[in-house]
Motif scaffolding. Structure first.
Motif, mmCIF file in Angstrom:
data_model
loop_
_atom_site.group_PDB
_atom_site.id
_atom_site.type_symbol
_atom_site.label_atom_id
_atom_site.label_comp_id
_atom_site.label_asym_id
_atom_site.label_seq_id
_atom_site.Cartn_x
_atom_site.Cartn_y
_atom_site.Cartn_z
ATOM 1 N N THR A 57 -10.102 11.710 -1.220
ATOM 2 C CA THR A 57 -10.642 11.146 -0.307
ATOM 3 C C THR A 57 -10.021 9.731 -0.023
ATOM 4 O OG1 THR A 57 -12.598 12.603 -0.865
ATOM 5 C CG2 THR A 57 -12.966 10.104 0.482
ATOM 6 N N ILE A 58 -9.824 8.975 -1.155
ATOM 7 C CA ILE A 58 -9.372 7.906 -0.828
ATOM 8 C C ILE A 58 -8.091 7.500 -0.429
ATOM 9 C CG2 ILE A 58 -8.668 5.689 -2.371
ATOM 10 C CD1 ILE A 58 -10.932 6.438 -4.493
ATOM 11 N N GLY B 280 -0.910 21.955 11.831
ATOM 12 C CA GLY B 280 0.356 21.363 12.347
ATOM 13 C C GLY B 280 1.212 20.165 11.455
ATOM 14 N N GLU B 281 2.035 19.796 11.864
ATOM 15 C CA GLU B 281 2.698 18.852 10.877
ATOM 16 C C GLU B 281 1.776 17.649 10.515
ATOM 17 O OE1 GLU B 281 4.036 20.033 13.586
ATOM 18 O OE2 GLU B 281 6.358 20.696 13.454
ATOM 19 N N GLU B 282 1.003 17.104 11.539
ATOM 20 C CA GLU B 282 0.267 16.162 11.181
ATOM 21 C C GLU B 282 -0.831 16.248 10.171
ATOM 22 O OE1 GLU B 282 -1.544 18.474 14.630
ATOM 23 O OE2 GLU B 282 0.319 17.804 14.003
ATOM 24 N N ALA B 283 -1.357 17.591 10.016
ATOM 25 C CA ALA B 283 -2.391 17.960 9.144
ATOM 26 C C ALA B 283 -1.869 18.270 7.493
ATOM 27 C CB ALA B 283 -3.119 19.401 9.590
ATOM 28 N N GLN B 284 -0.563 18.514 7.486
ATOM 29 C CA GLN B 284 0.173 18.866 6.286
ATOM 30 C C GLN B 284 0.024 17.739 5.154
ATOM 31 O OE1 GLN B 284 3.745 20.543 7.220
ATOM 32 N NE2 GLN B 284 2.906 22.201 8.593
ATOM 33 N N THR B 285 0.048 16.479 5.525
ATOM 34 C CA THR B 285 0.070 15.350 4.529
ATOM 35 C C THR B 285 -1.257 15.471 3.824
ATOM 36 O OG1 THR B 285 1.811 13.864 5.880
ATOM 37 C CG2 THR B 285 0.025 12.983 3.989
ATOM 38 N N PHE B 286 -2.578 15.436 4.644
ATOM 39 C CA PHE B 286 -3.691 15.696 3.946
ATOM 40 C C PHE B 286 -4.098 17.052 3.148
ATOM 41 C CE2 PHE B 286 -3.823 13.124 8.036
ATOM 42 C CZ PHE B 286 -3.932 11.810 7.658
ATOM 43 N N ALA B 287 -3.438 17.948 3.721
ATOM 44 C CA ALA B 287 -3.463 19.302 2.800
ATOM 45 C C ALA B 287 -2.832 19.032 1.352
ATOM 46 C CB ALA B 287 -2.804 20.375 3.536
ATOM 47 N N LEU C 246 -6.626 6.012 2.871
ATOM 48 C CA LEU C 246 -5.265 4.932 2.473
ATOM 49 C C LEU C 246 -4.213 5.370 3.599
ATOM 50 C CD1 LEU C 246 -3.731 2.800 1.234
ATOM 51 C CD2 LEU C 246 -3.123 4.389 -0.496
ATOM 52 N N VAL C 247 -3.887 6.837 3.647
ATOM 53 C CA VAL C 247 -2.867 7.210 4.770
ATOM 54 C C VAL C 247 -3.130 6.878 6.209
ATOM 55 C CG1 VAL C 247 -1.630 9.098 5.715
ATOM 56 C CG2 VAL C 247 -1.835 9.040 3.216
ATOM 57 N N MET C 248 -4.486 7.006 6.574
ATOM 58 C CA MET C 248 -4.691 6.722 7.982
ATOM 59 C C MET C 248 -4.696 5.034 8.090
ATOM 60 S SD MET C 248 -8.263 8.972 8.934
ATOM 61 C CE MET C 248 -9.159 8.775 7.405
ATOM 62 N N ILE C 249 -5.196 4.351 7.074
ATOM 63 C CA ILE C 249 -4.830 2.788 7.217
ATOM 64 C C ILE C 249 -3.566 2.532 7.507
ATOM 65 C CG2 ILE C 249 -5.123 0.570 6.055
ATOM 66 C CD1 ILE C 249 -7.902 1.688 4.829
ATOM 67 N N LEU C 250 -2.658 3.022 6.538
ATOM 68 C CA LEU C 250 -1.193 2.926 6.666
ATOM 69 C C LEU C 250 -0.827 3.347 7.998
ATOM 70 C CD1 LEU C 250 -0.008 4.306 3.243
ATOM 71 C CD2 LEU C 250 0.249 1.888 4.057
ATOM 72 N N VAL C 251 -1.017 4.208 8.475
ATOM 73 C CA VAL C 251 -0.515 4.808 9.855
ATOM 74 C C VAL C 251 -0.885 3.748 11.090
ATOM 75 C CG1 VAL C 251 -0.523 6.438 11.658
ATOM 76 C CG2 VAL C 251 -0.418 7.012 9.352
ATOM 77 N N LEU D 189 0.914 -1.216 0.091
ATOM 78 C CA LEU D 189 -0.064 -0.121 -0.018
ATOM 79 C C LEU D 189 0.833 1.515 -0.108
ATOM 80 C CD1 LEU D 189 -2.744 -0.925 2.566
ATOM 81 C CD2 LEU D 189 -2.945 -0.916 0.026
ATOM 82 N N ALA D 190 1.816 1.394 0.696
ATOM 83 C CA ALA D 190 2.765 2.391 0.866
ATOM 84 C C ALA D 190 3.567 2.436 -0.493
ATOM 85 C CB ALA D 190 3.757 2.337 2.011
ATOM 86 N N ALA D 191 3.946 1.460 -1.117
ATOM 87 C CA ALA D 191 4.590 1.766 -2.387
ATOM 88 C C ALA D 191 3.406 2.090 -3.815
ATOM 89 C CB ALA D 191 4.986 0.243 -3.008
ATOM 90 N N LEU D 192 2.266 1.599 -3.366
ATOM 91 C CA LEU D 192 1.150 2.325 -3.998
ATOM 92 C C LEU D 192 0.850 3.748 -4.091
ATOM 93 C CD1 LEU D 192 -1.607 -0.938 -4.154
ATOM 94 C CD2 LEU D 192 0.033 0.078 -6.106
ATOM 95 N N LEU D 193 0.866 4.074 -2.763
ATOM 96 C CA LEU D 193 0.811 5.491 -2.560
ATOM 97 C C LEU D 193 1.693 6.414 -3.173
ATOM 98 C CD1 LEU D 193 -0.814 7.812 -1.105
ATOM 99 C CD2 LEU D 193 0.836 7.298 0.787
#
Length: 583
Positions: free
Chosen positions: A429-430, A413-420, A434-439, A290-294
């Motif tokens: 949305t997908i 903050g740092e935690e929000a920037q990935t989603f931004a 996916l990032v939440m599942i990975l984490v 999943l990380a590689a696909l992302l």
């Protein structure tokens, strides 16, 4: 992960293949070391109780302690981390590089492809998910003091070089030192897989199992606890931001953070005590895919050419600026530099050091039969390559979007920037889900192993620690993570940084002494002694031949029972009769 080609148990004697007595007893009985477990548990319960009863006083004390430590011993962290890089590389290129982590005739336990795949797995985690966007972007918008103008081309170079500085050679050299000491002691010397056992050549066997050894294991256990709690805290922050980005929740308070911690803690405790190792292995492998696909998706739909340009640029800038980055200190940047170092470089060094008992045991366990040179090369290079690619893709996408007018840095903050950053790309949305599942899976699969490692440290090196002990350390990890976030207040990351750094200070000293102990062990290795003896015999033979015959003599090797020495001839034992050299 594949099954090992040659199954071995930790603590095996390298000559007989049988577990040493201490390892057999520890494994069979799983007896809890009351001192190691009890002292660490009491300190942990005290800190959690303090945080619940008086959050403000703990926050004030932690902030004051961090300020004093950064000002007075921050230089020690900077020097020690670079020293570990030099030490690991020196071992690889020295005469000790050929020493195997096992018996002389023992091959690698895992095939090279499987070994590298597991190294790749260890190189990924919550840290890369959390900081993959945030770190390069932060250094681009707010570069380190005295480095480059914000939002400039020079800032791009500084951002990528600094990110690689924090995620390539230094962290994996830190891991390599502890992993190598554990692997060598366990597979070459037949000792238990405890940090204290690696100090046997320095302290002696009795002292390594006595009060000093217990103190070392307490410090290792304490560091592992806070390192795992820091990862849980980072994962919680990122999952919370993902839920906000997906529109699942609105404003977030402490209650929501604690609930996320509780859910994640329950998941990894159940995983740790259920014995479903294959299930977690399966989840971990799925996570890698999943990380590689992302990463591939972001590479394709993001600024592909810019990302490709960043890879050689980042490597070149990292090499060029290496000397400047390792020498950053308050001596040249004052209070601003100290603040920056405590938030970034010193926090990272503390976090890596706190993770070394866990990661060290992991990479040690999969490296039996490798030589020291192969071990150091694989442990340092493979994860470093992964980090370079990861930061080029995620960090490059964020920097490009920020430079193009999107205010990703100002999104939170740092935690929000990935989603931004994801919101600037298709199907956000997908990818957010996916990032939440990975984490979540990265943390669960890593934290369950960390809980088992803490159980191992608590139970005299047992590879199958008591479930109650594992559950306790899992719950303690969740409790400490909650306190870290609460202590940090609005800037929750600061609480994680403060307490992680403070908890890792004693173990940093342990690691420095561990290097001394490992060198002492390697100097007494059978292979080293044979080389030294062979060099002495050859040197003496050449001296004798020169004295008796000048430049006209020869050295011969023949079977001992067939050897009849003529005056002036030197002979030795070997596998056949052949001319060795002629002068």
């Amino acid at each position: 992960m594949t099954e090992p080609d040659k199954p071995h148990e930790q603590g095996d004697d390298p000559t007989t293949g049988e577990p040493e007595l201490g390892a057999r007893e520890a494994e069979a009985k799983g007896r809890t070391d009351i001192v190691v477990f009890g002292v660490t548990a009491l300190i942990t319960v005290f800190l959690v109780t303090w945080g619940v009863a008086s959050t403000d006083t703990l926050s004030t004390a932690a902030t004051a302690a961090l300020s004093w430590l950064v000002t007075n011993i921050g230089w020690g962290y900077v020097l020690a981390a670079t020293g570990f890089v030099i030490f690991a590389l020196w071992l690889a290129f020295s005469r000790y590089g050929a020493i195997p982590l096992g018996a002389d005739d023992e091959g690698p336990e895992f095939r090279t492809i499987s070994w590298i795949a597991m190294m790749f797995s260890a190189g990924m985690g919550i840290g890369l998910m959390f900081f993959g966007v945030a770190e390069p972007l932060s250094h681009f918008v707010e570069p380190p003091p005295r480095s480059a103008p914000p939002l400039s081309d020079d800032a791009v170079e500084t951002a990528m070089a600094t990110s690689l500085f924090h995620w390539t050679l230094h962290p994996w050299s830190i891991y390599a030192v502890v992993g190598l000491a554990i692997a060598y002691g366990s597979f070459r010397r037949g000792r238990k897989q405890l940090i204290s056992a690696a100090f046997t050549p320095l302290l002696g066997a009795k002292r390594a199992e006595g009060p000093l050894g217990r103190l070392i294991d307490i410090l290792a256990l304490f560091a592992t606890l806070f390192g795992s709690a820091a990862s849980l805290g980072l994962g919680t922050l990122q999952i919370q931001s993902g839920m906000q980005a997906a529109g699942w929740i609105g404003s977030v308070g402490t209650t929501v953070l604690v609930l996320i911690i509780v859910v994640l803690t329950i998941c990894f405790i159940v995983s740790a005590v259920s014995g479903v190792a294959r299930g977690i292995q399966w989840l971990s492998n799925i996570n890698m895919v999943l990380a590689a696909l992302l990463a591939f998706f972001l590479f394709v739909v993001g600024p592909t050419v810019f990302i490709l340009d960043l890879v050689p640029l980042a490597i070149g800038d990292y090499v060029r600026d290496f000397g400047e980055m390792v020498s950053r200190s308050g001596a040249t940047g004052g209070a601003a530099m100290n603040d920056w170092l405590s938030s970034w470089t010193i926090f990272y060094w503390a976090w890596w050091i706190s993770w070394t008992p866990f990661v060290g045991m992991f990479i040690a366990r999969i490296s039996r039969g490798r030589t020291i040179r192969q071990f150091v090369g694989g442990v340092i290079l493979v994860p470093s390559v992964v980090s370079i690619v990861w930061f080029a893709i995620l960090g490059g996408s964020a920097i490009n979007a920020q430079a193009g007018g999107a205010n990703i840095f100002g999104s939170g903050g740092e935690e929000a920037q990935t989603f931004a950053m994801l919101e600037t790309l298709p199907i956000s949305t997908i990818t957010t889900v996916l990032v939440m599942i990975l984490v979540a899976i990265f943390f669960v699969s890593g934290a369950d192993a960390a809980s088992v490692v803490m159980g191992t440290l608590s139970q005299r090196g047992s590879i199958d620690p008591n479930r109650a002990v594992v559950v306790f350390w899992g719950a303690a990890t969740g409790g400490v993570a909650a306190i870290m976030l609460i202590v940090g207040g609005e800037d929750a990351l600061s609480g994680i940084q403060n307490l992680t750094f403070i908890a890792s200070v004693p173990f940093a000293v342990v690691m420095i002494l561990l290097c001394v102990s490992l060198v002492k062990d390697l100097r007494d290795d059978p292979m080293t002694r044979r080389e030294e003896l062979g060099a002495q015999v050859l040197e003496q033979a050449v001296i004798s031949g020169t004295e008796l015959h000048g430049g006209d003599f020869q050295l011969e090797i023949s079977a001992a029972e067939d050897t009849e020495e003529e005056p002036g001839e030197e002979s030795g034992r070997g596998e056949g009769g052949s001319e060795g050299s002629r002068g």
